[in-house]
Design a protein around this motif. Structure first.
Motif, PDB file in Angstrom:
ATOM      1  N   THR A 154       0.830  -1.200   0.000  1.00  0.00           N
ATOM      2  CA  THR A 154       0.000   0.000   0.000  1.00  0.00           C
ATOM      3  C   THR A 154       0.864   1.249   0.000  1.00  0.00           C
ATOM      4  O   THR A 154       2.054   1.211   0.327  1.00  0.00           O
ATOM      5  CB  THR A 154      -0.938   0.052   1.224  1.00  0.00           C
ATOM      6  OG1 THR A 154      -0.145   0.002   2.421  1.00  0.00           O
ATOM      7  CG2 THR A 154      -1.904  -1.118   1.212  1.00  0.00           C
ATOM      8  N   ILE A 155       0.249   2.360  -0.384  1.00  0.00           N
ATOM      9  CA  ILE A 155       0.853   3.679  -0.218  1.00  0.00           C
ATOM     10  C   ILE A 155       0.066   4.405   0.856  1.00  0.00           C
ATOM     11  O   ILE A 155      -1.167   4.449   0.821  1.00  0.00           O
ATOM     12  CB  ILE A 155       0.886   4.455  -1.537  1.00  0.00           C
ATOM     13  CG1 ILE A 155       1.900   3.780  -2.492  1.00  0.00           C
ATOM     14  CG2 ILE A 155       1.252   5.923  -1.312  1.00  0.00           C
ATOM     15  CD1 ILE A 155       2.110   4.472  -3.797  1.00  0.00           C
ATOM     16  N   CYS A 156       0.790   4.919   1.834  1.00  0.00           N
ATOM     17  CA  CYS A 156       0.186   5.499   3.027  1.00  0.00           C
ATOM     18  C   CYS A 156       0.687   6.922   3.241  1.00  0.00           C
ATOM     19  O   CYS A 156       1.720   7.326   2.696  1.00  0.00           O
ATOM     20  CB  CYS A 156       0.535   4.664   4.261  1.00  0.00           C
ATOM     21  SG  CYS A 156       0.043   2.934   4.152  1.00  0.00           S
ATOM     22  N   LYS A 209      -3.565  20.207 -10.424  1.00  0.00           N
ATOM     23  CA  LYS A 209      -4.020  18.840 -10.196  1.00  0.00           C
ATOM     24  C   LYS A 209      -2.888  18.053  -9.562  1.00  0.00           C
ATOM     25  O   LYS A 209      -1.726  18.180  -9.972  1.00  0.00           O
ATOM     26  CB  LYS A 209      -4.443  18.205 -11.515  1.00  0.00           C
ATOM     27  CG  LYS A 209      -5.132  16.846 -11.372  1.00  0.00           C
ATOM     28  CD  LYS A 209      -5.706  16.404 -12.702  1.00  0.00           C
ATOM     29  CE  LYS A 209      -6.518  15.128 -12.543  1.00  0.00           C
ATOM     30  NZ  LYS A 209      -7.112  14.715 -13.846  1.00  0.00           N
ATOM     31  N   LEU A 210      -3.215  17.241  -8.566  1.00  0.00           N
ATOM     32  CA  LEU A 210      -2.205  16.502  -7.829  1.00  0.00           C
ATOM     33  C   LEU A 210      -2.038  15.097  -8.396  1.00  0.00           C
ATOM     34  O   LEU A 210      -2.977  14.301  -8.414  1.00  0.00           O
ATOM     35  CB  LEU A 210      -2.589  16.424  -6.350  1.00  0.00           C
ATOM     36  CG  LEU A 210      -1.560  15.771  -5.421  1.00  0.00           C
ATOM     37  CD1 LEU A 210      -0.246  16.571  -5.423  1.00  0.00           C
ATOM     38  CD2 LEU A 210      -2.123  15.671  -4.003  1.00  0.00           C
ATOM     39  N   GLY A 226       4.128   4.166 -13.000  1.00  0.00           N
ATOM     40  CA  GLY A 226       2.869   4.750 -13.430  1.00  0.00           C
ATOM     41  C   GLY A 226       2.503   5.915 -12.534  1.00  0.00           C
ATOM     42  O   GLY A 226       3.294   6.342 -11.690  1.00  0.00           O
ATOM     43  N   PHE A 227       1.300   6.446 -12.722  1.00  0.00           N
ATOM     44  CA  PHE A 227       0.870   7.531 -11.848  1.00  0.00           C
ATOM     45  C   PHE A 227      -0.638   7.476 -11.643  1.00  0.00           C
ATOM     46  O   PHE A 227      -1.383   6.860 -12.413  1.00  0.00           O
ATOM     47  CB  PHE A 227       1.308   8.902 -12.382  1.00  0.00           C
ATOM     48  CG  PHE A 227       0.676   9.315 -13.676  1.00  0.00           C
ATOM     49  CD1 PHE A 227      -0.473  10.099 -13.697  1.00  0.00           C
ATOM     50  CD2 PHE A 227       1.245   8.947 -14.891  1.00  0.00           C
ATOM     51  CE1 PHE A 227      -1.048  10.480 -14.897  1.00  0.00           C
ATOM     52  CE2 PHE A 227       0.678   9.330 -16.099  1.00  0.00           C
ATOM     53  CZ  PHE A 227      -0.480  10.104 -16.092  1.00  0.00           C
ATOM     54  N   SER A 228      -1.045   8.118 -10.578  1.00  0.00           N
ATOM     55  CA  SER A 228      -2.456   8.225 -10.203  1.00  0.00           C
ATOM     56  C   SER A 228      -2.748   9.702  -9.930  1.00  0.00           C
ATOM     57  O   SER A 228      -1.830  10.494  -9.732  1.00  0.00           O
ATOM     58  CB  SER A 228      -2.737   7.391  -8.956  1.00  0.00           C
ATOM     59  OG  SER A 228      -2.257   6.061  -9.113  1.00  0.00           O
ATOM     60  N   HIS A 229      -4.032  10.073  -9.915  1.00  0.00           N
ATOM     61  CA  HIS A 229      -4.355  11.461  -9.596  1.00  0.00           C
ATOM     62  C   HIS A 229      -5.421  11.521  -8.521  1.00  0.00           C
ATOM     63  O   HIS A 229      -6.282  10.648  -8.409  1.00  0.00           O
ATOM     64  CB  HIS A 229      -4.793  12.239 -10.846  1.00  0.00           C
ATOM     65  CG  HIS A 229      -6.119  11.829 -11.393  1.00  0.00           C
ATOM     66  ND1 HIS A 229      -6.257  10.896 -12.391  1.00  0.00           N
ATOM     67  CD2 HIS A 229      -7.381  12.238 -11.089  1.00  0.00           C
ATOM     68  CE1 HIS A 229      -7.537  10.741 -12.675  1.00  0.00           C
ATOM     69  NE2 HIS A 229      -8.231  11.543 -11.898  1.00  0.00           N
ATOM     70  N   SER A 230      -5.333  12.569  -7.714  1.00  0.00           N
ATOM     71  CA  SER A 230      -6.266  12.760  -6.619  1.00  0.00           C
ATOM     72  C   SER A 230      -7.525  13.447  -7.129  1.00  0.00           C
ATOM     73  O   SER A 230      -7.462  14.558  -7.664  1.00  0.00           O
ATOM     74  CB  SER A 230      -5.627  13.601  -5.506  1.00  0.00           C
ATOM     75  OG  SER A 230      -6.596  13.951  -4.541  1.00  0.00           O
ATOM     76  N   GLU A 231      -8.648  12.784  -6.969  1.00  0.00           N
ATOM     77  CA  GLU A 231      -9.911  13.343  -7.452  1.00  0.00           C
ATOM     78  C   GLU A 231     -10.281  14.613  -6.702  1.00  0.00           C
ATOM     79  O   GLU A 231     -10.877  15.540  -7.265  1.00  0.00           O
ATOM     80  CB  GLU A 231     -11.020  12.295  -7.326  1.00  0.00           C
ATOM     81  CG  GLU A 231     -12.274  12.634  -8.097  1.00  0.00           C
ATOM     82  CD  GLU A 231     -13.248  11.473  -8.151  1.00  0.00           C
ATOM     83  OE1 GLU A 231     -13.909  11.311  -9.192  1.00  0.00           O
ATOM     84  OE2 GLU A 231     -13.336  10.721  -7.163  1.00  0.00           O
ATOM     85  N   TRP A 239      -7.911   8.404  -4.850  1.00  0.00           N
ATOM     86  CA  TRP A 239      -6.927   8.321  -5.918  1.00  0.00           C
ATOM     87  C   TRP A 239      -7.452   7.490  -7.080  1.00  0.00           C
ATOM     88  O   TRP A 239      -7.934   6.384  -6.891  1.00  0.00           O
ATOM     89  CB  TRP A 239      -5.622   7.745  -5.370  1.00  0.00           C
ATOM     90  CG  TRP A 239      -4.934   8.742  -4.488  1.00  0.00           C
ATOM     91  CD1 TRP A 239      -5.092   8.890  -3.136  1.00  0.00           C
ATOM     92  CD2 TRP A 239      -4.043   9.768  -4.908  1.00  0.00           C
ATOM     93  NE1 TRP A 239      -4.341   9.941  -2.677  1.00  0.00           N
ATOM     94  CE2 TRP A 239      -3.682  10.494  -3.744  1.00  0.00           C
ATOM     95  CE3 TRP A 239      -3.505  10.124  -6.134  1.00  0.00           C
ATOM     96  CZ2 TRP A 239      -2.801  11.574  -3.797  1.00  0.00           C
ATOM     97  CZ3 TRP A 239      -2.623  11.197  -6.193  1.00  0.00           C
ATOM     98  CH2 TRP A 239      -2.284  11.908  -5.024  1.00  0.00           C
ATOM     99  N   ILE A 240      -7.360   8.072  -8.271  1.00  0.00           N
ATOM    100  CA  ILE A 240      -7.815   7.424  -9.500  1.00  0.00           C
ATOM    101  C   ILE A 240      -6.576   6.984 -10.284  1.00  0.00           C
ATOM    102  O   ILE A 240      -5.652   7.767 -10.495  1.00  0.00           O
ATOM    103  CB  ILE A 240      -8.659   8.392 -10.358  1.00  0.00           C
ATOM    104  CG1 ILE A 240      -9.770   9.017  -9.499  1.00  0.00           C
ATOM    105  CG2 ILE A 240      -9.230   7.664 -11.564  1.00  0.00           C
ATOM    106  CD1 ILE A 240     -10.727   8.021  -8.877  1.00  0.00           C
ATOM    107  N   HIS A 241      -6.592   5.741 -10.746  1.00  0.00           N
ATOM    108  CA  HIS A 241      -5.399   5.165 -11.362  1.00  0.00           C
ATOM    109  C   HIS A 241      -5.504   5.127 -12.883  1.00  0.00           C
ATOM    110  O   HIS A 241      -6.574   4.853 -13.438  1.00  0.00           O
ATOM    111  CB  HIS A 241      -5.167   3.753 -10.823  1.00  0.00           C
ATOM    112  CG  HIS A 241      -5.180   3.677  -9.336  1.00  0.00           C
ATOM    113  ND1 HIS A 241      -4.183   4.216  -8.561  1.00  0.00           N
ATOM    114  CD2 HIS A 241      -6.081   3.147  -8.467  1.00  0.00           C
ATOM    115  CE1 HIS A 241      -4.457   4.020  -7.283  1.00  0.00           C
ATOM    116  NE2 HIS A 241      -5.609   3.379  -7.195  1.00  0.00           N
TER     117      HIS A 241
END
Length: 295
Positions: A154-156, A209-210, A226-231, A239-241
């Motif tokens: 996980t990422i915490c 956008k984060l 890869g990357f994800s973004h914070s809705e 977080w959306i992947h």
């Protein structure tokens, strides 16, 4: 002077110093970093063109009585206030792996212990802490709860005290590796699939956008990023992947910086093979609040 292809490093982290026209490159520099041997410390290199390097120069050597002696991994250097803080991963017999914070008045060090041992929870196997400062000016550490302990890494995130010496709140889990469509299990242990999270790093787009850059594995146990973004735009997400990784050619644990020409650059190490790792630099394009490899 060394050429880039001759610099051994994992987890490269670049700090541009425009006033001097140079880049400082930190990273995992112990060649025995995976082995059950005593660690040396962290070195850095200086380069003007990302191709020719002066170094290595010592950034950290453990002082007498330092708690950790193995697996000195993934140093990141962040300027916070008027000092430089180095976030890095350590372990020792009798202790779990975790991220400790070091400090120096100078970018090149020497760095000395700042937090009391690891800031990550003592009962966790954790790694790859990075600094994030929110819109209120509050510092956070974002890190990985390691798959070796929980199978699905996980990422915490956890808020830190203003002086960056300790946790100031409860740990919040942002997401698990398996939630991203592009990740694959690296093995099955005790009947459970194992998914990796590595190397989180934040990036704000021009529209604020984060984004969160992070690494895992794809098919055939190939290292990828890869990357994800914070809705919500906040660190807590949701977080959306992305559907696909940004780069999947046996490379990862990266970060973003702008070179002195203003171009957005991704640095990662490749190949992900013990002893063969080298830094590479890939130009990215930011478009519509997303990131793409420049063609």
């Amino acid at each position: 002077m060394l050429k880039r292809k001759d610099v051994y490093i994992r987890d490269p982290f670049i700090v541009p110093v425009e006033s001097e026209g140079v880049y400082y490159m930190f990273g995992t520099t112990d060649r025995n970093c995976w082995r059950d041997q005593i660690a040396t410390g962290f070195d850095y290199y200086i380069t003007k063109d990302l191709e020719n390097y002066d170094g290595p120069h010592p950034a950290f050597r453990p002082p007498e009585g330092f708690w950790a002696n193995k697996n000195f991994w993934a140093p990141e250097v962040h300027k916070y206030g008027d000092r430089y803080y180095l976030f890095a991963t350590f372990i020792a017999d009798g202790y779990n792996r975790g991220t400790q914070i070091l400090v120096s008045d100078e970018l090149g060090g020497p760095y000395l212990p700042h937090s009391d041992k690891a800031v990550t929870p003592a009962e966790w196997m954790a790694l790859d802490g990075t600094l994030f400062v929110d819109d209120k000016g509050d510092p956070w550490m974002v890190f990985c709860h390691e798959w070796v302990q929980i199978y699905d890494g996980t990422i915490c995130a956890v808020k830190l005290t203003k002086d960056l010496k300790e946790r100031a709140g409860e740990v919040v889990t942002l997401f698990a590796a398996s939630e991203a469509p592009w990740t694959r299990s690296i093995r099955v242990v005790h009947g459970r699939d194992c998914y990796v999270t590595d190397g989180p790093f934040f990036y704000r787009t021009k529209n604020n956008k984060l984004l969160l850059l992070w690494s895992s594995f794809v098919e055939d146990n190939t290292y990828a990023i890869g990357f994800s973004h914070s809705e919500s735009g906040a660190i807590t997400g949701p977080w959306i992947h992305e559907e696909k990784p940004l780069y999947d050619q046996d490379a990862g644990h990266g970060m973003l910086f702008r070179n002195f020409d203003g171009r957005l650059m991704l640095t990662i190490h490749t190949p992900n093979k013990i002893g063969a790792e080298r830094p590479i630099f890939i130009e990215l394009i930011e478009e519509n609040d997303s990131l793409y490899l420049k063609e």
